[in-house]
Design a protein around this motif. Structure first.
Motif, PDB file in Angstrom:
ATOM      1  N   LEU A 168       0.828  -1.201   0.000  1.00  0.00           N
ATOM      2  CA  LEU A 168       0.000   0.000   0.000  1.00  0.00           C
ATOM      3  C   LEU A 168       0.864   1.253   0.000  1.00  0.00           C
ATOM      4  N   GLY A 169       2.012   1.198   0.645  1.00  0.00           N
ATOM      5  CA  GLY A 169       2.922   2.341   0.636  1.00  0.00           C
ATOM      6  C   GLY A 169       3.443   2.646  -0.756  1.00  0.00           C
ATOM      7  N   VAL A 170       3.852   1.610  -1.490  1.00  0.00           N
ATOM      8  CA  VAL A 170       4.377   1.828  -2.836  1.00  0.00           C
ATOM      9  C   VAL A 170       3.274   2.293  -3.777  1.00  0.00           C
ATOM     10  N   ALA A 171       2.071   1.701  -3.675  1.00  0.00           N
ATOM     11  CA  ALA A 171       0.964   2.136  -4.528  1.00  0.00           C
ATOM     12  C   ALA A 171       0.646   3.611  -4.291  1.00  0.00           C
ATOM     13  N   TRP A 172       0.680   4.041  -3.042  1.00  0.00           N
ATOM     14  CA  TRP A 172       0.363   5.438  -2.710  1.00  0.00           C
ATOM     15  C   TRP A 172       1.402   6.397  -3.281  1.00  0.00           C
ATOM     16  N   VAL A 173       2.700   6.122  -3.085  1.00  0.00           N
ATOM     17  CA  VAL A 173       3.714   7.055  -3.573  1.00  0.00           C
ATOM     18  C   VAL A 173       3.809   7.029  -5.099  1.00  0.00           C
ATOM     19  N   THR A 174       3.444   5.908  -5.715  1.00  0.00           N
ATOM     20  CA  THR A 174       3.416   5.862  -7.186  1.00  0.00           C
ATOM     21  C   THR A 174       2.398   6.856  -7.731  1.00  0.00           C
ATOM     22  N   VAL A 175       1.222   6.877  -7.128  1.00  0.00           N
ATOM     23  CA  VAL A 175       0.194   7.836  -7.545  1.00  0.00           C
ATOM     24  C   VAL A 175       0.587   9.246  -7.131  1.00  0.00           C
ATOM     25  N   ARG A 176       1.081   9.402  -5.929  1.00  0.00           N
ATOM     26  CA  ARG A 176       1.414  10.734  -5.396  1.00  0.00           C
ATOM     27  C   ARG A 176       2.485  11.434  -6.228  1.00  0.00           C
ATOM     28  N   THR A 177       3.443  10.665  -6.758  1.00  0.00           N
ATOM     29  CA  THR A 177       4.523  11.239  -7.565  1.00  0.00           C
ATOM     30  C   THR A 177       4.236  11.168  -9.061  1.00  0.00           C
ATOM     31  N   HIS A 178       3.095  10.558  -9.410  1.00  0.00           N
ATOM     32  CA  HIS A 178       2.717  10.331 -10.812  1.00  0.00           C
ATOM     33  C   HIS A 178       3.829   9.580 -11.555  1.00  0.00           C
ATOM     34  N   THR A 179       4.360   8.554 -10.910  1.00  0.00           N
ATOM     35  CA  THR A 179       5.397   7.716 -11.504  1.00  0.00           C
ATOM     36  C   THR A 179       4.743   6.537 -12.207  1.00  0.00           C
ATOM     37  N   TYR A 180       3.931   6.839 -13.182  1.00  0.00           N
ATOM     38  CA  TYR A 180       3.307   5.776 -13.980  1.00  0.00           C
ATOM     39  C   TYR A 180       3.130   6.291 -15.399  1.00  0.00           C
ATOM     40  N   GLY A 181       2.225   5.664 -16.165  1.00  0.00           N
ATOM     41  CA  GLY A 181       2.258   5.888 -17.596  1.00  0.00           C
ATOM     42  C   GLY A 181       3.333   5.018 -18.216  1.00  0.00           C
ATOM     43  N   LEU A 182       3.586   3.832 -17.552  1.00  0.00           N
ATOM     44  CA  LEU A 182       4.735   2.996 -17.907  1.00  0.00           C
ATOM     45  C   LEU A 182       4.309   1.626 -18.418  1.00  0.00           C
ATOM     46  N   MET A 183       3.118   1.543 -19.012  1.00  0.00           N
ATOM     47  CA  MET A 183       2.618   0.212 -19.389  1.00  0.00           C
ATOM     48  C   MET A 183       3.573  -0.535 -20.311  1.00  0.00           C
ATOM     49  N   ALA A 184       4.347   0.195 -21.095  1.00  0.00           N
ATOM     50  CA  ALA A 184       5.258  -0.469 -22.029  1.00  0.00           C
ATOM     51  C   ALA A 184       6.539  -0.940 -21.365  1.00  0.00           C
ATOM     52  N   THR A 185       6.906  -0.330 -20.228  1.00  0.00           N
ATOM     53  CA  THR A 185       8.183  -0.673 -19.610  1.00  0.00           C
ATOM     54  C   THR A 185       8.032  -1.274 -18.219  1.00  0.00           C
ATOM     55  N   GLY A 186       7.080  -0.764 -17.420  1.00  0.00           N
ATOM     56  CA  GLY A 186       6.825  -1.361 -16.120  1.00  0.00           C
ATOM     57  C   GLY A 186       7.951  -1.232 -15.123  1.00  0.00           C
ATOM     58  N   ASP A 187       8.798  -0.190 -15.199  1.00  0.00           N
ATOM     59  CA  ASP A 187       9.916  -0.073 -14.257  1.00  0.00           C
ATOM     60  C   ASP A 187       9.644   0.979 -13.193  1.00  0.00           C
ATOM     61  N   GLY A 188       8.428   0.963 -12.649  1.00  0.00           N
ATOM     62  CA  GLY A 188       8.017   2.002 -11.717  1.00  0.00           C
ATOM     63  C   GLY A 188       8.819   2.047 -10.437  1.00  0.00           C
ATOM     64  N   LEU A 189       9.128   0.898  -9.841  1.00  0.00           N
ATOM     65  CA  LEU A 189       9.827   0.898  -8.565  1.00  0.00           C
ATOM     66  C   LEU A 189      11.224   1.474  -8.701  1.00  0.00           C
ATOM     67  N   ALA A 190      11.913   1.140  -9.780  1.00  0.00           N
ATOM     68  CA  ALA A 190      13.247   1.707 -10.004  1.00  0.00           C
ATOM     69  C   ALA A 190      13.172   3.223 -10.153  1.00  0.00           C
ATOM     70  N   ARG A 191      12.125   3.716 -10.808  1.00  0.00           N
ATOM     71  CA  ARG A 191      11.991   5.152 -10.969  1.00  0.00           C
ATOM     72  C   ARG A 191      11.702   5.845  -9.643  1.00  0.00           C
ATOM     73  N   LEU A 192      10.948   5.177  -8.767  1.00  0.00           N
ATOM     74  CA  LEU A 192      10.691   5.760  -7.457  1.00  0.00           C
ATOM     75  C   LEU A 192      11.992   5.966  -6.684  1.00  0.00           C
TER      76      LEU A 192
END
Length: 417
Positions: free
Chosen positions: A233-257
């Motif tokens: 839940l922590g990672v899902a929240w900060v992903t939305v909060r920082t808008h670190t998505y739009g990555l359907m083609a690459t899926g490297d969200g955690l590394a970007r965080l």
């Protein structure tokens, strides 16, 4: 016939559960679900984090009631008889043989994207990861347990760091529009999150190897549930909060965080640690699956060839050797026609959901207390809803059951003749 060693503690069980559940899901799903549903994906995460509690609790109740290596197959056998237990075995044949190489490809996708390597190196790395998992598990459960504990430490460090580094980097208006694609994608995201929360049953398959299963299994599942819910839940929240998505083609969200706080060095560290996390989930899947096949063969539901343990390591080595065949098949197919992220997640998820439906039904049937029946019914409802959102992938369990049943009838005909 030799027996499995009783060497595991509740800490080992919690480590196995965390590594089984929190594998590649934490790497891709926070960004993938936000890309699908926008900030409304947080609703799917929150609901799943709550609704998974009775499901995991029910699996813990069942493991205490029937602490044996056959896991869900054993629970279903006690509740509904041998025929239904045999169906569980068929369903499992479509889980780890597909899910483990899928997880390896997802994890190696992180590495190849970061280093800008070609697809060949990703497949080769996935192959090496699978070979290591098979080898380490074959060499004994003590080494397997120590590996799982090390992976848990890596997971907690990586995910806590990702959350901490990302918190200061709030995007402008991160929660608007809240549901940019409507509400149906929230349901689809909810179904995909099943991939993030499957794996509890793998600890049940190792119940015979605990010193005190009736005492240690509930403690292990409770501890792992708290850790997993908080970090997810922590990672899902900060992903939305920082808008670190739009990555359907690459899926490297955690590394970007992590990269938000530490730049390229932090992203490199995240990628390498994520690879270790991926291995952890594969490691536990292989361990649990091997015990299931061993127990099913011991019960006569699968060929007796798999009911033998290695005389020294006391592990089902023949299962590990057999797993190499579908692993190579999935990797070879990906080399010819690469899978999409949705395909890598949806098809194994359908199999696991079908298994959980049977497990929850068994939990309801076997429960003696009303509260336990309510927990099992809640888990059953959750699984049915998730299966309904998977589309055509929901037919995959039915196909596997039909093929497995016909194969079983053919073996009986051959045996009688």
């Amino acid at each position: 016939m030799t027996t499995l060693k009783k060497v595991l503690t509740w800490q080992d069980g919690a480590a196995f559960a965390v590594t089984a559940v929190m594998g590649t899901g934490i790497l891709i799903l926070p960004a993938l679900t936000a890309d699908m549903a926008g900030p409304a994906a947080l609703i799917a995460w929150g609901l799943m984090g709550i609704l998974v509690v009775p499901m995991a609790w029910t699996l813990g109740d069942l493991a205490v009631l029937h602490p044996a290596a056959d896991g869900i197959a054993g629970y279903v056998r006690h509740a509904f008889g041998d025929r239904w237990a045999r169906l569980v075995g068929y369903l499992y044949l479509g889980t780890v043989p597909l899910g483990a190489p899928a997880a390896a490809l997802i994890g190696m996708g992180y590495v190849t994207r970061f280093f800008h390597w070609g697809a060949f190196w990703g497949i080769l790395g996935a192959l090496m990861m699978l070979v290591v998992a098979l080898t380490v598990n074959a060499l004994g459960v003590e080494l397997s347990g120590r590996t799982a504990n090390g992976v848990v430490v890596a997971i907690m460090i990586l995910v806590a760091s990702a959350i901490g580094f990302a918190i200061p980097h709030r995007a402008a208006h991160p929660y608007t529009p809240f549901a940019p694609h409507g509400w149906v994608p929230v349901g689809t995201a909810f179904a995909l999150l099943y991939w993030a929360f499957i794996g509890w049953e793998m600890v049940g398959h190792m119940a015979e190897e605990f010193h005190h299963p009736r005492r240690d299994l509930p403690k292990a599942l409770l501890a792992s549930l708290v850790v997993i819910d908080c970090l997810y839940l922590g990672v899902a929240w900060v992903t939305v909060r920082t808008h670190t998505y739009g990555l359907m083609a690459t899926g490297d969200g955690l590394a970007r965080l992590v990269g938000l706080g530490l730049g390229s060095v932090g992203a490199l560290w995240a990628v390498l640690t994520a690879l270790f996390i991926t291995y952890g989930s594969i490691h536990t899947y292989v361990a649990g699956f091997s015990r299931l096949v061993y127990a099913q063969a011991r019960a006569g539901d699968l060929p007796a060839y798999f009911a033998e343990l290695h005389p020294r390591w006391r592990t089902p080595v023949r299962v590990f050797i057999a797993l190499a065949i579908p692993f190579l098949g999935v990797l070879g197919w990906d080399a010819l026609r690469p899978f999409s992220l949705n395909a890598l997640i949806s098809w194994p998820s359908a199999m696991f959901i079908a298994l959980y439906i049977l497990a929850m039904a068994a939990g309801w049937r076997l429960a003696s207390r009303r509260t336990a029946k309510i927990r099992a019914a809640s888990g059953l409802l959750l699984s049915l809803v998730a299966l309904g959102f998977l589309g055509w992938a929901a037919l995959f369990p039915l196909i596997v059951i039909v093929v497995g049943w016909r194969g079983h009838k053919n073996r009986l005909i051959v045996a009688e003749s």
